[in-house]
Write a protein that holds these residues in place. Structure first.
Motif, PDB file in Angstrom:
ATOM      1  N   LEU A 305       0.812  -1.219   0.000  1.00  0.00           N
ATOM      2  CA  LEU A 305       0.000   0.000   0.000  1.00  0.00           C
ATOM      3  C   LEU A 305       0.845   1.268   0.000  1.00  0.00           C
ATOM      4  CD1 LEU A 305      -1.644   0.627   3.499  1.00  0.00           C
ATOM      5  CD2 LEU A 305       0.619  -0.345   3.083  1.00  0.00           C
ATOM      6  N   LEU A 425       1.829   9.756   8.152  1.00  0.00           N
ATOM      7  CA  LEU A 425       2.090   8.404   7.655  1.00  0.00           C
ATOM      8  C   LEU A 425       1.403   7.316   8.463  1.00  0.00           C
ATOM      9  CD1 LEU A 425       5.871   8.600   6.716  1.00  0.00           C
ATOM     10  CD2 LEU A 425       3.889   8.717   5.201  1.00  0.00           C
ATOM     11  N   GLU A 426       1.016   7.628   9.670  1.00  0.00           N
ATOM     12  CA  GLU A 426       0.311   6.605  10.448  1.00  0.00           C
ATOM     13  C   GLU A 426      -1.141   6.512  10.002  1.00  0.00           C
ATOM     14  OE1 GLU A 426       3.161   6.758  14.392  1.00  0.00           O
ATOM     15  OE2 GLU A 426       1.104   7.451  14.590  1.00  0.00           O
ATOM     16  N   LYS A 427      -1.736   7.677   9.748  1.00  0.00           N
ATOM     17  CA  LYS A 427      -3.134   7.671   9.302  1.00  0.00           C
ATOM     18  C   LYS A 427      -3.240   7.436   7.804  1.00  0.00           C
ATOM     19  CE  LYS A 427      -4.965  10.494  12.984  1.00  0.00           C
ATOM     20  NZ  LYS A 427      -5.648  11.712  13.388  1.00  0.00           N
ATOM     21  N   ASP A 428      -2.207   7.793   7.091  1.00  0.00           N
ATOM     22  CA  ASP A 428      -2.234   7.787   5.622  1.00  0.00           C
ATOM     23  C   ASP A 428      -0.919   7.195   5.096  1.00  0.00           C
ATOM     24  OD1 ASP A 428      -2.553   8.425   2.917  1.00  0.00           O
ATOM     25  OD2 ASP A 428      -1.914  10.513   3.207  1.00  0.00           O
ATOM     26  N   PRO A 429      -0.709   5.910   5.340  1.00  0.00           N
ATOM     27  CA  PRO A 429       0.576   5.312   4.947  1.00  0.00           C
ATOM     28  C   PRO A 429       0.842   5.376   3.447  1.00  0.00           C
ATOM     29  CG  PRO A 429      -0.971   3.628   5.737  1.00  0.00           C
ATOM     30  CD  PRO A 429      -1.588   4.960   6.030  1.00  0.00           C
ATOM     31  N   ARG A 432      -1.384   9.765   0.403  1.00  0.00           N
ATOM     32  CA  ARG A 432      -2.420  10.199  -0.537  1.00  0.00           C
ATOM     33  C   ARG A 432      -2.958  11.594  -0.232  1.00  0.00           C
ATOM     34  NH1 ARG A 432      -6.775   6.070   0.418  1.00  0.00           N
ATOM     35  NH2 ARG A 432      -7.855   6.956  -1.355  1.00  0.00           N
ATOM     36  N   PHE A 433      -2.902  12.000   1.045  1.00  0.00           N
ATOM     37  CA  PHE A 433      -3.588  13.227   1.419  1.00  0.00           C
ATOM     38  C   PHE A 433      -2.624  14.248   2.013  1.00  0.00           C
ATOM     39  CE2 PHE A 433      -6.366   9.504   2.111  1.00  0.00           C
ATOM     40  CZ  PHE A 433      -7.211   9.701   1.024  1.00  0.00           C
TER      41      PHE A 433
ATOM     42  N   HIS B  66      -1.106  -4.352   6.878  1.00  0.00           N
ATOM     43  CA  HIS B  66      -1.261  -2.940   7.238  1.00  0.00           C
ATOM     44  C   HIS B  66      -0.230  -2.541   8.288  1.00  0.00           C
ATOM     45  CE1 HIS B  66      -2.764   0.994   8.132  1.00  0.00           C
ATOM     46  NE2 HIS B  66      -3.473   0.902   7.018  1.00  0.00           N
ATOM     47  N   PRO B  67       0.460  -1.405   8.066  1.00  0.00           N
ATOM     48  CA  PRO B  67       1.533  -1.034   8.986  1.00  0.00           C
ATOM     49  C   PRO B  67       1.091  -0.428  10.308  1.00  0.00           C
ATOM     50  CG  PRO B  67       1.421   0.542   7.159  1.00  0.00           C
ATOM     51  CD  PRO B  67       0.428  -0.537   6.864  1.00  0.00           C
ATOM     52  N   THR B  68      -0.072   0.178  10.372  1.00  0.00           N
ATOM     53  CA  THR B  68      -0.400   0.906  11.607  1.00  0.00           C
ATOM     54  C   THR B  68      -1.745   0.520  12.232  1.00  0.00           C
ATOM     55  OG1 THR B  68      -1.180   2.782  10.277  1.00  0.00           O
ATOM     56  CG2 THR B  68       1.067   2.899  11.130  1.00  0.00           C
ATOM     57  N   SER B 251      -3.009   4.340  16.008  1.00  0.00           N
ATOM     58  CA  SER B 251      -2.251   5.375  15.312  1.00  0.00           C
ATOM     59  C   SER B 251      -2.811   5.608  13.909  1.00  0.00           C
ATOM     60  CB  SER B 251      -0.765   5.003  15.255  1.00  0.00           C
ATOM     61  OG  SER B 251      -0.590   3.735  14.689  1.00  0.00           O
ATOM     62  N   ARG B 252      -3.630   4.703  13.394  1.00  0.00           N
ATOM     63  CA  ARG B 252      -4.259   4.879  12.086  1.00  0.00           C
ATOM     64  C   ARG B 252      -5.447   5.842  12.161  1.00  0.00           C
ATOM     65  NH1 ARG B 252      -7.078   5.748   8.475  1.00  0.00           N
ATOM     66  NH2 ARG B 252      -7.608   4.506   6.632  1.00  0.00           N
ATOM     67  N   GLY B 253      -5.792   6.297  13.366  1.00  0.00           N
ATOM     68  CA  GLY B 253      -6.935   7.197  13.508  1.00  0.00           C
ATOM     69  C   GLY B 253      -8.221   6.417  13.718  1.00  0.00           C
ATOM     70  N   GLN B 298      -9.630   9.177   4.168  1.00  0.00           N
ATOM     71  CA  GLN B 298      -9.045   8.589   5.371  1.00  0.00           C
ATOM     72  C   GLN B 298     -10.061   7.834   6.220  1.00  0.00           C
ATOM     73  OE1 GLN B 298      -5.811  10.214   7.363  1.00  0.00           O
ATOM     74  NE2 GLN B 298      -5.484  11.917   5.977  1.00  0.00           N
ATOM     75  N   SER B 302      -8.007   0.316   2.952  1.00  0.00           N
ATOM     76  CA  SER B 302      -7.016   0.117   1.912  1.00  0.00           C
ATOM     77  C   SER B 302      -7.078  -1.306   1.370  1.00  0.00           C
ATOM     78  CB  SER B 302      -5.615   0.366   2.477  1.00  0.00           C
ATOM     79  OG  SER B 302      -4.632  -0.174   1.615  1.00  0.00           O
ATOM     80  N   GLY B 304      -4.574  -2.602  -0.037  1.00  0.00           N
ATOM     81  CA  GLY B 304      -3.183  -3.049  -0.120  1.00  0.00           C
ATOM     82  C   GLY B 304      -2.660  -2.913  -1.535  1.00  0.00           C
ATOM     83  N   LEU B 305      -2.097  -3.981  -2.066  1.00  0.00           N
ATOM     84  CA  LEU B 305      -1.540  -3.893  -3.414  1.00  0.00           C
ATOM     85  C   LEU B 305      -2.591  -4.137  -4.485  1.00  0.00           C
ATOM     86  CD1 LEU B 305       0.609  -7.069  -4.216  1.00  0.00           C
ATOM     87  CD2 LEU B 305      -1.499  -7.010  -2.890  1.00  0.00           C
TER      88      LEU B 305
END
Lengths: 468, 468
Positions: A305, A425-429, A432-433, B66-68, B251-253, B298, B302, B304-305
């Motif tokens: 992603l 980057l945590e909310k939007d890895p 995009r925004f 997903h990273p976060t 942390s992703r919100g 947001q 996602s 992903g790929l």
């Protein structure tokens, strides 16, 4: 019942409960472990193994979400250790990234970044300066045996080879596996042992297999001496080659075959450490030098992603899969969002070996042991993203400010932003925004940090632009 | 040594080797398991739990890269079971996807796909036709207790509610949580128990928590009766709400908070099954109705790929995270690339309950038990991708042919391709490289399969376009 049918009896024993056996085995292991513990005194300094892939994308392993590349060994390694999700290389291309890892310094400080050439080529004259201190040099002073196996790419002239940078031995190729352009007058890619060419062109199909065999032999040979193994795979950098056992095996195609062989190799090494009984005294760290080479299409990998890939300062270029494994010291099954970089492996290795941090130069690495042992959640606040000699972006906590953006790998226009682009980057890895307008204070904070950073940069003399 | 220092002795016992304890525990479990096996007769039909997220993207769980977003419970569930990497929903939007799961039929057959409205709305008149057979109906006939907890969205008029479709009880909201537009005259979103509204507007902040409590109560109440629990979460469909314990935690919100609460919920349910001692007689399957709602930025997830998301027939719209868990029956730590769909959960559930497949209609599901138990690598060759009532694409093995493409969720232009676009999804999961020109034979094979398929389609009468 007095009479037991023989067939049934056999079935009975073959069915003899699996859990029972596991119980017996664990009991025996447990008891022998306790006996061993009773006679042990001071712990030996731990062995350190760094496995470094080449151009592996953030999304290319099973445990990082790839749907059709099978990586059971790396998945298991992560399940037994820590999987990092915000771990960075020191640069988005090969040479500077390797310099960062081995010296613990931003490559712009060691002169391993240039505006003219992004990496070393067969026609390059120089390499990593002798005055730089590598992990191998620092650990050698503490009595470690050291080996570089795989791709080097920090100078192929004799004085720049691994054996002049603290490694007892070297087995591998001196630069990238695609660097044999006839029109440029490149020789065929050589395979070297120490300072000698032992095969030319290197038979790339069996490189991963041979690197693995050499790595295991090195591990087996150490006896009680602590060791540092730097296994820098040649792949999945193009051109792609897999050995016969792996070619055609992955549903992802040749790229998958290549990754699956690296996965196999990693499993072999972890198994060897276990069988030798030294797993609980060995830190193994798996990561890659930079993101996927997207312009290579199906022969390149995937950043999942994340945005873009190799060569760029977007996340896809510098954020890497990263897995730490050390049974008994690193608790299993962890996923860590902590910020960390390959340069931190320098500082971690020195700390583990009981070596002092060099005091006569700026070191960008930070010892990760407090994170690896679960004592601290984070040790690092800031990550810098350089491309050539320019600072393109900086990350502090979740915030990444892009001062310069440049999207593709080659030739693309460089855009310098008056107001930096800002991403959380945590909310939007996926970057995009752009939220720069909403957070002017964050931008000015990062600008201040960058100004301070630039004051103490001490740029090294460009080593990459010198050619024959 | 005769005199032992008490402090040391205490330390000795506290250090008493972990492996030793594991050994003892395994031995005891092993022995008791053998004793139990000796007195067990016929196995009870297994319990079945389907946990269905709403708009969860392929890349939104830790174990899918997903990273976060932290999903330790789902990661563990995958580590103890099977993680599917090529698992599909029956449609890329809510209503038809749910119809597919519960009936085992392509929603175009049941009339749950329409060219006018893509899903049911508060002003819709109809829903899933009474003549359709749901998993709940089939299992009820075999003595199962059945509960629908969460979002329904297959008709909110009394005759279409879950209790008219085989469920003993219903606790949840009748349609999507954003369906309360004042200008359209929608009422506030109701929370219902069986056929009664018990709260309006539903307090969405605590829905996940309350669904979880209701689910656990239902499981606890069954005693020896086999049960089918369909837990269809309201989230991460927007508007997003998380309970106090989770708000602000990820942390992703907020999107991450919501997923982490669903992860917590899943862990609670698996734990409950373990504590009740029925884990090894319960299949739990976790998946989602369609891909991430990308236009929500947001607040959307996602893929992903994978390409694109909810509403489209690109992979991001219909390929889902999917995890199967059944201790003792499903071997742990598996990653499966097998092709499968939510419709297969219908056939799997019926097979497990010993119920016959309906013979008077076409069922698109296939029993997955041979895959779940490792007896077969695959049971399915073909996946169909419908949007509204049109077949946009079909996949056979690795190959996906797009006859129609349409990129965004709403309003985007529909392009019908004379030569279908062709992607090899195993080599190119991101659908980046159209290889139609190189593989005309593959296209004509898929065209033949599609022609046959269309002959036996038996389109149901459109249920979605009827409005009050």
């Amino acid at each position: 019942m007095l009479f037991i049918d023989e067939g049934k009896q056999r079935a009975y024993y073959s069915r003899l409960d699996f859990k029972l056996w596991v119980g017996i085995i664990f009991l025996m292991v447990g008891l022998s472990g306790r006996l061993a513990a009773a006679v042990t005194t001071e712990p030996d300094p731990p062995n350190i193994v760094i496995i470094f892939a080449d151009d592996l994308g953030y999304g290319d392993l099973g445990v990082y979400g790839h749907p059709t590349i099978r990586t059971p060994s790396l998945d298991r390694m992560a399940a037994k250790g820590i999987k990092f999700t915000q771990f960075y290389s020191g640069a988005s291309v090969c040479t500077p990234s390797r310099a960062a890892l081995l010296t613990g310094r931003l490559p712009v400080r060691s002169g391993m970044m240039s505006d003219k050439f992004r990496v070393l080529f067969p026609f390059s004259e120089k390499g990593l300066p002798a005055k730089e201190i590598t992990i191998a040099e620092a650990l050698k002073e503490k009595g470690y045996a050291t080996a570089a196996i795989g791709k080097w790419h920090l100078g192929h002239e004799p004085s720049y080879l691994p054996t002049n940078h603290g490694f007892d031995t070297f087995y591998g190729i001196p630069y990238s596996n695609d660097m044999s352009l006839k029109r440029r007058g490149d020789p065929p890619v050589p395979l070297m042992r120490d300072k000698s060419i032992i095969e030319q062109p290197a038979k790339q199909q069996t490189l991963t297999r041979r690197y693995t065999r050499e790595s295991i032999a090195f591990i087996q040979d150490q006896g009680n001496q602590p060791f540092f193994l730097y296994l820098a795979h040649t792949f999945p950098h193009v051109p792609l080659y897999a050995s016969e056992e792996f070619r055609g095996k992955s549903s992802r195609g040749l790229y998958g075959d290549v990754i699956e062989e690296i996965d196999w190799s990693t499993g072999k090494i972890l198994n060897e450490l276990r069988e030798l009984g030294i797993a609980d005294n060995t830190l193994v760290f798996f990561t890659s030098d930079n993101g996927p080479w997207i312009v290579k299409k199906q022969e390149g990998g995937s950043a999942g992603l994340l945005r873009n890939g190799k060569g760029t300062t977007w996340e896809g270029g510098m954020r890497e899969p990263a897995i730490a494994w050390w049974p008994g010291t690193i608790a299993p099954g962890q996923v860590s969002q902590t910020l960390a970089t390959t340069m931190d492996l320098f500082s971690t290795s020195l700390a583990l070996a009981g070596a002092d941090h060099p005091k006569d130069r700026i070191i960008d690495g930070i010892n990760l042991m407090p994170v690896l042992t679960g004592k601290q959640e984070e040790v690092r606040q800031v990550v810098y993203y350089y491309r050539e000699k320019k600072l393109h972006a900086a990350r502090k906590g979740p915030w990444k400010a892009h001062f310069i953006t440049q999207s593709a790998y080659e030739g693309d226009r460089r855009v310098r932003h008056k107001i930096p682009q800002l991403y959380n980057l945590e909310k939007d890895p996926g970057e995009r925004f752009n939220v720069a307008k909403k957070h002017p204070q964050v931008i000015s904070d990062i600008k201040k940090i960058v100004e301070e950073h630039k004051k103490n940069l001490n740029r090294g003399k460009d080593q990459l632009s010198a050619v024959k």
